[in-house]
Scaffold this motif. Sequence first.
Motif, PDB file in Angstrom:
ATOM      1  N   GLY A 200      46.278  41.500  47.349  1.00 54.28           N
ATOM      2  CA  GLY A 200      45.437  40.558  46.576  1.00 54.28           C
ATOM      3  C   GLY A 200      43.964  41.156  46.382  1.00 54.28           C
ATOM      4  O   GLY A 200      43.372  41.951  47.371  1.00 54.28           O
ATOM      5  N   GLY A 201      43.207  40.587  45.385  1.00 52.86           N
ATOM      6  CA  GLY A 201      41.803  41.109  45.315  1.00 52.86           C
ATOM      7  C   GLY A 201      41.661  42.683  44.692  1.00 52.86           C
ATOM      8  O   GLY A 201      40.694  43.096  44.921  1.00 52.86           O
ATOM      9  N   VAL A 202      42.912  43.155  44.198  1.00 52.00           N
ATOM     10  CA  VAL A 202      42.623  44.659  44.060  1.00 52.00           C
ATOM     11  C   VAL A 202      42.469  45.088  42.543  1.00 52.00           C
ATOM     12  O   VAL A 202      42.272  46.367  42.185  1.00 52.00           O
ATOM     13  N   ALA A 203      42.214  44.028  41.600  1.00 51.79           N
ATOM     14  CA  ALA A 203      42.182  44.293  40.150  1.00 51.79           C
ATOM     15  C   ALA A 203      40.776  45.014  40.074  1.00 51.79           C
ATOM     16  O   ALA A 203      40.971  45.684  38.974  1.00 51.79           O
ATOM     17  N   ASN A 204      39.648  44.845  40.645  1.00 51.33           N
ATOM     18  CA  ASN A 204      38.700  45.538  40.123  1.00 51.33           C
ATOM     19  C   ASN A 204      37.886  46.195  41.430  1.00 51.33           C
ATOM     20  O   ASN A 204      37.238  45.461  42.151  1.00 51.33           O
ATOM     21  N   PRO A 205      38.216  47.561  41.867  1.00 49.12           N
ATOM     22  CA  PRO A 205      37.520  48.027  42.775  1.00 49.12           C
ATOM     23  C   PRO A 205      36.194  48.323  43.114  1.00 49.12           C
ATOM     24  O   PRO A 205      35.786  48.836  44.041  1.00 49.12           O
ATOM     25  N   ARG A 206      35.499  47.754  42.009  1.00 54.21           N
ATOM     26  CA  ARG A 206      34.063  48.047  42.110  1.00 54.21           C
ATOM     27  C   ARG A 206      33.550  46.562  42.775  1.00 54.21           C
ATOM     28  O   ARG A 206      32.137  46.424  42.838  1.00 54.21           O
ATOM     29  N   TYR A 207      34.574  45.624  42.890  1.00 57.17           N
ATOM     30  CA  TYR A 207      33.832  44.312  43.038  1.00 57.17           C
ATOM     31  C   TYR A 207      33.996  43.881  44.584  1.00 57.17           C
ATOM     32  O   TYR A 207      34.834  44.101  45.230  1.00 57.17           O
ATOM     33  N   PHE A 208      32.651  43.568  45.321  1.00 63.68           N
ATOM     34  CA  PHE A 208      32.438  43.314  46.400  1.00 63.68           C
ATOM     35  C   PHE A 208      31.867  42.040  46.710  1.00 63.68           C
ATOM     36  O   PHE A 208      31.159  41.818  47.726  1.00 63.68           O
ATOM     37  N   GLU A 209      31.815  41.069  45.995  1.00 64.93           N
ATOM     38  CA  GLU A 209      31.439  39.774  45.931  1.00 64.93           C
ATOM     39  C   GLU A 209      31.865  38.729  46.741  1.00 64.93           C
ATOM     40  O   GLU A 209      31.482  37.641  46.741  1.00 64.93           O
ATOM     41  N   SER A 210      33.002  38.960  47.254  1.00 67.46           N
ATOM     42  CA  SER A 210      33.758  37.921  48.173  1.00 67.46           C
ATOM     43  C   SER A 210      34.539  38.550  49.100  1.00 67.46           C
ATOM     44  O   SER A 210      34.772  39.688  48.999  1.00 67.46           O
ATOM     45  N   TRP A 211      34.962  37.826  50.237  1.00 68.68           N
ATOM     46  CA  TRP A 211      35.687  38.317  51.223  1.00 68.68           C
ATOM     47  C   TRP A 211      37.021  38.740  50.647  1.00 68.68           C
ATOM     48  O   TRP A 211      37.294  39.798  51.099  1.00 68.68           O
TER      49      TRP A 211
END
Length: 283
Positions: A200-211
């Motif tokens: 999960g949460g792999v769609a945007n590897p630039r995104y760091f805004e949530s755990w």
Amino acid sequence: MELSLRYVPTNVELVLVLNGMEKWEQEWAKQHFTTKAVIIIDSNQALAHGKVLDMLFDCYSKPFGILDYDCFVFNPTCFTKIQSISSPFLLNALFESKKLNLRIPQTYFLFFNSPIINLLKSKYHINSQIIDFQSKLSSKVVHQLAKIGIDKDHYPEPHKTYFDVLRLLICMGYSEGFVCNFLDEFPTGPIPDSAAFHVGGVANPRYFESWYSMRGTYFWRRALEENEHQELKRNYQEKFGFKKADEVYENSPDWKEKTGQQFFDFIESLVLQKSPPFNYSGR
């Protein structure tokens, strides 16, 4: 995708759906993956998950399954069990969402009783896409949902004030007496001897805004670091940056602690292709 498909048994008839991918990704996939077919959805951006599912339901009249590209099924028996489906089962599932009084499947790994799904779609004029009570659900649908305790104040997942992908169809199935069958005998990870694990949460590897997204970004970058295909590695590093996995949590020690060492140990075993924490013979 390259990593997860290593665990798909060779007797599974695999159809690859490339949604919103760049041309070089499409060509790389066709050259490196052995599949029964490849479906390429060419658009300027990825189509919504629910819309893709509706396209598949429209094209496949017989039962079929879906597997997310960041879902790893280590125990090959799962593929055999999940494909065994009959009435009154609406679908077979491995992962379950939080719920009130209904068992709601997550969409990571499912096998559909397509004739029943298409019957519900036709009868109630609904689809697989995200919707809520403010989106003009028909009175027929609202009345049917009330039979199972679903209304504008009570959605199937208490942490969501909307029907996520497939949820409306699933609820309508429950209201008609159909059920979702869960493969409860297979534990899901990241724990030792997991039968399957969805990152999960792999769609945007630039995104760091949530755990959740940070955890997925860590995995994506760690997997890329260990990938043996230099062309793949180079293209993605140029597109998403050269940040290393160890740097993902450098400014978020609390989120790293929340993620837990067990997750990091599990990921190491996965990307380095070690035998623990899974001991199943796959492909």
